[in-house]
Design a protein around this motif. Structure first.
Motif, PDB file in Angstrom:
ATOM      1  N   ARG A 172       3.499   7.911  -1.983  1.00 37.70           N
ATOM      2  CA  ARG A 172       2.069   7.819  -1.690  1.00 37.70           C
ATOM      3  C   ARG A 172       1.794   6.615  -0.813  1.00 37.70           C
ATOM      4  NH1 ARG A 172      -2.803   6.014  -4.689  1.00 37.70           N
ATOM      5  NH2 ARG A 172      -1.348   4.951  -6.027  1.00 37.70           N
ATOM      6  N   TYR A 173       0.914   6.829   0.161  1.00 32.49           N
ATOM      7  CA  TYR A 173       0.390   5.754   0.993  1.00 32.49           C
ATOM      8  C   TYR A 173      -1.114   5.755   0.814  1.00 32.49           C
ATOM      9  CZ  TYR A 173      -1.408   3.378   5.127  1.00 32.49           C
ATOM     10  OH  TYR A 173      -2.094   2.543   5.974  1.00 32.49           O
ATOM     11  N   ASP A 174      -1.672   4.596   0.512  1.00 33.27           N
ATOM     12  CA  ASP A 174      -3.122   4.504   0.360  1.00 33.27           C
ATOM     13  C   ASP A 174      -3.561   3.085   0.702  1.00 33.27           C
ATOM     14  OD1 ASP A 174      -5.813   4.515  -0.371  1.00 33.27           O
ATOM     15  OD2 ASP A 174      -5.454   5.879  -2.041  1.00 33.27           O
ATOM     16  N   LYS A 175      -3.972   2.903   1.940  1.00 31.78           N
ATOM     17  CA  LYS A 175      -4.390   1.580   2.418  1.00 31.78           C
ATOM     18  C   LYS A 175      -5.689   1.124   1.757  1.00 31.78           C
ATOM     19  CE  LYS A 175      -5.252  -0.879   6.748  1.00 31.78           C
ATOM     20  NZ  LYS A 175      -5.256  -0.738   8.214  1.00 31.78           N
ATOM     21  N   ASN A 213       0.801  -1.222   0.000  1.00 36.57           N
ATOM     22  CA  ASN A 213       0.000   0.000   0.000  1.00 36.57           C
ATOM     23  C   ASN A 213       0.841   1.282   0.000  1.00 36.57           C
ATOM     24  OD1 ASN A 213       0.937  -0.014   2.672  1.00 36.57           O
ATOM     25  ND2 ASN A 213      -0.985  -0.812   3.466  1.00 36.57           N
ATOM     26  N   VAL A 214       2.137   1.157  -0.325  1.00 35.24           N
ATOM     27  CA  VAL A 214       3.035   2.308  -0.309  1.00 35.24           C
ATOM     28  C   VAL A 214       3.786   2.377  -1.633  1.00 35.24           C
ATOM     29  CG1 VAL A 214       5.025   3.395   0.811  1.00 35.24           C
ATOM     30  CG2 VAL A 214       3.337   2.163   2.193  1.00 35.24           C
ATOM     31  N   HIS A 227       5.619  -1.646  -1.656  1.00 35.28           N
ATOM     32  CA  HIS A 227       5.973  -1.592  -0.234  1.00 35.28           C
ATOM     33  C   HIS A 227       4.709  -1.604   0.621  1.00 35.28           C
ATOM     34  CE1 HIS A 227       9.631  -0.261  -2.193  1.00 35.28           C
ATOM     35  NE2 HIS A 227      10.274  -0.547  -1.089  1.00 35.28           N
ATOM     36  N   ILE A 228       4.921  -1.905   1.899  1.00 30.48           N
ATOM     37  CA  ILE A 228       3.803  -1.963   2.837  1.00 30.48           C
ATOM     38  C   ILE A 228       4.189  -1.266   4.142  1.00 30.48           C
ATOM     39  CG2 ILE A 228       4.485  -4.196   3.831  1.00 30.48           C
ATOM     40  CD1 ILE A 228       1.443  -4.887   3.919  1.00 30.48           C
ATOM     41  N   ASP A 229       3.202  -0.692   4.786  1.00 30.33           N
ATOM     42  CA  ASP A 229       3.367  -0.118   6.122  1.00 30.33           C
ATOM     43  C   ASP A 229       3.804  -1.250   7.048  1.00 30.33           C
ATOM     44  OD1 ASP A 229       3.021   0.923   8.681  1.00 30.33           O
ATOM     45  OD2 ASP A 229       0.888   1.324   8.432  1.00 30.33           O
TER      46      ASP A 229
END
Length: 185
Positions: A105-108, A95-96, A117-119
């Motif tokens: 950008r981060y958008d879950k 979500n990254v 990438h992921i949080d």
């Protein structure tokens, strides 16, 4: 350490207490009868927190250098930092979006195929990160808004995270920890 607790929080407090038997100090911030979400729980805990603080999800087992994460946050000059892992959709939905070391950008809620990438489940936030989000309930809302404004730094970690919020995740974490224990002997 501040534990933001909700459902069954009293049981957590009964088990952990003040933390002295582990060599740490623990205080509690309770969610209350009306669930406030992760961002709301953090906002409720702000009187107990410093100007900048770590946030770690309670259902995660993470292995990373906290001092290096803190140093990256301070060096960034941004109000928040998210640790990220190149996930490529393996353990959960990525979500990254990164451009080198920069979080773009981060958008879950609306991940796109170019998000690799992921949080990771660990962040460093300042009080200022919450000042412009007085009604946010989900921490993802805060992170997403900060990323849209170029105010969310990233720290890339290399080791996989383990989540214990599902039976499958708990089993994987247990297996990993058992392997680690065997390697120590």
């Amino acid at each position: 350490m501040i534990l933001c607790v909700g459902h069954r929080g009293e049981e957590i407090k009964a088990a952990v207490g003040d933390g002295k038997k582990w060599g740490i100090g623990v205080r509690y911030s309770y969610d209350g009868p009306q669930l406030a979400g992760t961002a709301g729980a953090i906002r409720r805990a702000l009187p107990l927190l410093w100007d900048a603080f770590f946030v770690m999800y309670g259902d995660s087992y993470l292995r990373c250098d906290l001092a290096a994460v803190e140093a990256a946050f301070r060096a960034s000059g941004k109000p928040a930092l998210m640790t990220v892992l190149q996930n490529d959709g393996r353990w959960d939905t990525s979500n990254v979006l990164m451009d080198g070391d920069a979080l773009v950008r981060y958008d879950k809620g609306h991940p796109t195929p170019d998000m690799e990438h992921i949080d990771y489940g660990l962040g460093v936030l300042s009080r200022a990160a919450f000042a412009s989000h007085p009604n946010a309930t989900d921490l993802a809302e805060v992170y997403e808004s900060l990323s849209q404004r170029g105010q969310l730094a990233a720290y890339l970690v290399r080791e996989r995270f383990y989540e214990i919020g599902s039976p499958q995740g708990l089993a994987e974490t247990k297996e990993f920890l058992e392997r680690q224990a065997l390697e120590l002997h």
